[in-house]
Design an enzyme around this catalytic site. Structure first.
Site, PDB file in Angstrom:
ATOM      1  N   SER A 128     -29.289 -31.735-117.046  1.00 18.20           N
ATOM      2  CA  SER A 128     -28.335 -32.766-117.390  1.00 18.20           C
ATOM      3  C   SER A 128     -27.606 -33.411-119.180  1.00 18.20           C
ATOM      4  O   SER A 128     -28.257 -33.054-120.277  1.00 18.20           O
ATOM      5  CB  SER A 128     -28.556 -34.396-116.847  1.00 18.20           C
ATOM      6  OG  SER A 128     -27.236 -35.340-116.553  1.00 18.20           O
ATOM      7  N   LYS A 182     -33.551 -34.165-110.861  1.00 13.13           N
ATOM      8  CA  LYS A 182     -32.266 -33.859-111.246  1.00 13.13           C
ATOM      9  C   LYS A 182     -31.036 -34.389-109.943  1.00 13.13           C
ATOM     10  O   LYS A 182     -30.470 -34.695-110.010  1.00 13.13           O
ATOM     11  CB  LYS A 182     -32.132 -32.167-111.602  1.00 13.13           C
ATOM     12  CG  LYS A 182     -30.759 -32.117-111.978  1.00 13.13           C
ATOM     13  CD  LYS A 182     -30.007 -32.615-113.003  1.00 13.13           C
ATOM     14  CE  LYS A 182     -28.771 -33.398-112.667  1.00 13.13           C
ATOM     15  NZ  LYS A 182     -27.764 -32.359-112.747  1.00 13.13           N
ATOM     16  N   HIS A 185     -31.435 -37.543-109.979  1.00 14.14           N
ATOM     17  CA  HIS A 185     -30.929 -38.170-110.738  1.00 14.14           C
ATOM     18  C   HIS A 185     -29.178 -38.164-110.397  1.00 14.14           C
ATOM     19  O   HIS A 185     -28.327 -39.360-110.600  1.00 14.14           O
ATOM     20  CB  HIS A 185     -30.895 -36.887-112.658  1.00 14.14           C
ATOM     21  CG  HIS A 185     -29.884 -37.496-113.297  1.00 14.14           C
ATOM     22  ND1 HIS A 185     -28.644 -36.937-113.456  1.00 14.14           N
ATOM     23  CD2 HIS A 185     -30.490 -38.016-114.660  1.00 14.14           C
ATOM     24  CE1 HIS A 185     -28.229 -37.304-114.598  1.00 14.14           C
ATOM     25  NE2 HIS A 185     -29.081 -38.144-114.935  1.00 14.14           N
ATOM     26  N   ASN A 186     -28.893 -36.848-110.770  1.00 15.51           N
ATOM     27  CA  ASN A 186     -27.209 -36.966-109.470  1.00 15.51           C
ATOM     28  C   ASN A 186     -27.366 -38.307-108.579  1.00 15.51           C
ATOM     29  O   ASN A 186     -26.132 -39.199-108.620  1.00 15.51           O
ATOM     30  CB  ASN A 186     -26.906 -35.758-108.556  1.00 15.51           C
ATOM     31  CG  ASN A 186     -26.540 -35.214-110.239  1.00 15.51           C
ATOM     32  OD1 ASN A 186     -27.575 -35.197-111.193  1.00 15.51           O
ATOM     33  ND2 ASN A 186     -24.993 -33.913-110.079  1.00 15.51           N
ATOM     34  N   GLU A 189     -26.843 -41.316-110.497  1.00 14.74           N
ATOM     35  CA  GLU A 189     -25.757 -41.288-110.838  1.00 14.74           C
ATOM     36  C   GLU A 189     -24.269 -41.630-110.194  1.00 14.74           C
ATOM     37  O   GLU A 189     -23.513 -42.734-109.901  1.00 14.74           O
ATOM     38  CB  GLU A 189     -25.037 -39.630-111.794  1.00 14.74           C
ATOM     39  CG  GLU A 189     -23.886 -39.560-111.618  1.00 14.74           C
ATOM     40  CD  GLU A 189     -23.895 -37.702-112.539  1.00 14.74           C
ATOM     41  OE1 GLU A 189     -24.542 -37.542-112.358  1.00 14.74           O
ATOM     42  OE2 GLU A 189     -23.010 -37.586-111.501  1.00 14.74           O
TER      43      GLU A 189
END
Ligand code: 6PG
Length: 476
Positions: A128, A182, A185-186, A189
């Site tokens: 990222s 990940k 994480h997105n 986000e």
């Protein structure tokens, strides 16, 4: 001469990662399907360090020192499978393929098994930080075998972002664990961005300020616990004027948010595992709604009965919005970490959630001061069942909940849609309720489908004879 590591796929992310590697003293073999991209990288940046370009994938593999490490950064899906296949054909036992693309973790699990069967290693590494991160230090989340991490970990750690000398890269877990975190994480986000967007909408409509004035408010929040990359760039975006029309840029951008899929993957996974990630879910759906021209265009007959928003005390309102944002952010992260734990249990990953929060402190899109607190919380109690109820977070969220209630009700009365704020509050109220109306749902299920229910006062599984004499019997 052989290279320390190779990069396949030289679009911006791959090229920048290769440049980051050479800038740290590694010799880097580079390959791209169309050679012109490789030539361009060499022409523009060849002088930055030791690149070893190849126009043929066999030559590329041959130019790597053993055990070979090849990072691939190509489009997710079929193109990734194709490149893996080509590399595997030329690689030998013990060589390692590192996929740094935004792959779905289930694809990574499948690929890892297939590659292992061929005697090679596969590392699915989430990465990222966008283009700039790839070049200057991203946050890297590698999954795979601990042995392959021994080989690739030191290089990835070196090129990652650092906080107080510590790398934003750590071994996450087996097979798909890196790509899984990940993905979350997105998802986080998405939630963070939607919450910020709702805060902006409230401030703009409530205060009647210009985007530039609202940029000042966001900038002032950088001095608070909300300090984060996304708040920082929000202020920058709001400050931007359109050269063409002279209007604030945010007013000439079409209000339809796109998505490339990782938010939806997060929600799908959460649904499969039964974990309520309402903040991420609402954020993903809000993008969908914004991008639904048919429905939005057909909404004219609907009446909102909106009251006009009147803000008497400007500073108080701004602080309420700030607190609502902070409380909702805690909820969204708490839900995201619940999902990580549920997946770790299901897929057999040993994910250190405190370490994970630590490597998100720099390099990545959700980097924020706030993540230090999450690390501390999981350090103190690695099995924390509900992040927001941690002794550090509970007083903070408790202090902000009155503001969240005010803001959600204001939005409801004045027809400002606040899906992420309101669902965060509903989650908070739901999770802490002594008793939920789920009991009624169980009754309904038993009524129409004999799905049975448990009793508060007795062991066993029960069914009521709804269509008969309504007596209860024990079914276990
Ligand atoms: C990152 C970003 C990156 C990408 C997102 C954007 O961590 O660097 O998350 O992966 O910008 O995929 O996703 P959407 O296009 O779906 O908003």
């Amino acid at each position: 001469e052989t290279a320390d590591i190779g990069v396949v796929g030289l679009a911006v992310m791959g090229a920048n990662l290769a440049r980051n590697l050479v800038s740290h003293g590694y010799s880097v073999a580079v390959y791209n399907r169309s050679y012109s991209r490789t030539e361009k990288l060499m022409a523009d940046h060849g002088h930055e360090g030791t690149f070893i370009p190849s126009s043929d994938i066999a030559d590329f593999v041959a130019s790597l020192s053993r055990p070979r490490v090849a990072i691939i950064l190509v489009q997710a899906g079929a193109p990734t499978d194709a490149v893996i296949d080509q590399l595997a054909e030329h690689m030998e036992e013990g060589d390692i393929i590192v996929d740094c693309g935004n792959a779905h973790f289930k694809d990574t699990i499948r690929r890892e098994a297939a590659i292992q069967a061929r005697g090679l290693h596969f590392v699915g590494a989430g990465i990222s930080g966008g283009e700039e991160g790839a070049l200057e230090g991203p946050s890297i989340m590698p999954g795979g075998t601990p042995e392959s991490y021994e080989r690739v970990g030191p290089m990835l750690e070196k090129i990652s972002a650092h906080v107080d000398g510590e790398p934003c890269c750590t071994y996450i877990g087996a097979d798909g664990a890196g790509h899984f975190v990940k993905m979350v994480h997105n998802g986080i986000e998405y939630a963070d961005m939607q919450l910020i967007a709702e805060a902006y909408d409230l401030l703009r409509k409530g205060l009647g300020d210009t985007p530039e004035q609202i940029a000042d408010i966001f900038e002032s929040w950088m001095e608070t616990e909300l300090n984060s990359y996304l708040i920082e760039i929000t202020a920058e975006v709001l400050r931007q004027y359109d050269a063409e029309t002279g209007k604030p840029l945010v007013d000439v951008i079409v209000d339809a948010a796109s998505q490339k899929g990782t938010g939806a993957w997060t929600v799908q996974t959460a649904l499969e595992l039964g974990v309520p990630v309402t903040g991420i879910g609402e954020a993903t759906f809000a993008r969908g709604l914004s991008s639904s021209p048919l429905q939005r265009g057909a909404s004219a007959p609907l009446e909102s009965h909106a009251l006009s928003i009147e803000v008497e005390d400007r500073d108080e309102f701004i602080e309420q919005v700030r607190q609502a944002l902070y409380a909702s952010k805690i909820v969204a992260y708490s839900q995201g970490f619940d999902l990580i734990q549920a997946a770790a249990d299901f897929y057999g990953w040993e994910i250190d959630k405190g370490e994970l929060a630590k490597i998100w402190r720099a390099g990545c899109i959700i980097r924020a001061i706030f993540l230090n607190d999450i690390t501390d919380a999981y350090r103190a109690n690695p099995d924390l069942p509900l992040l927001m109820a941690d002794e550090h977070f509970a007083p903070k969220i408790n202090a902000c909940i009155p503001s969240l209630r005010q803001i959600v009700s204001r939005g409801a009365l004045t027809a400002i849609p606040l899906p992420a704020f309101s669902s965060s509050l509903a989650y908070f109220d739901g999770v802490r309720a002594d008793r939920l109306p789920a009991a009624l749902i169980q009754g309904q299920r038993d009524f129409f489908g004999a799905h049975t229910y448990l009793r508060v006062d007795n062991e066993g599984v029960y069914h009521t004879e709804w269509s008969g004499d309504r007596t209860e019997s024990r079914w276990d």
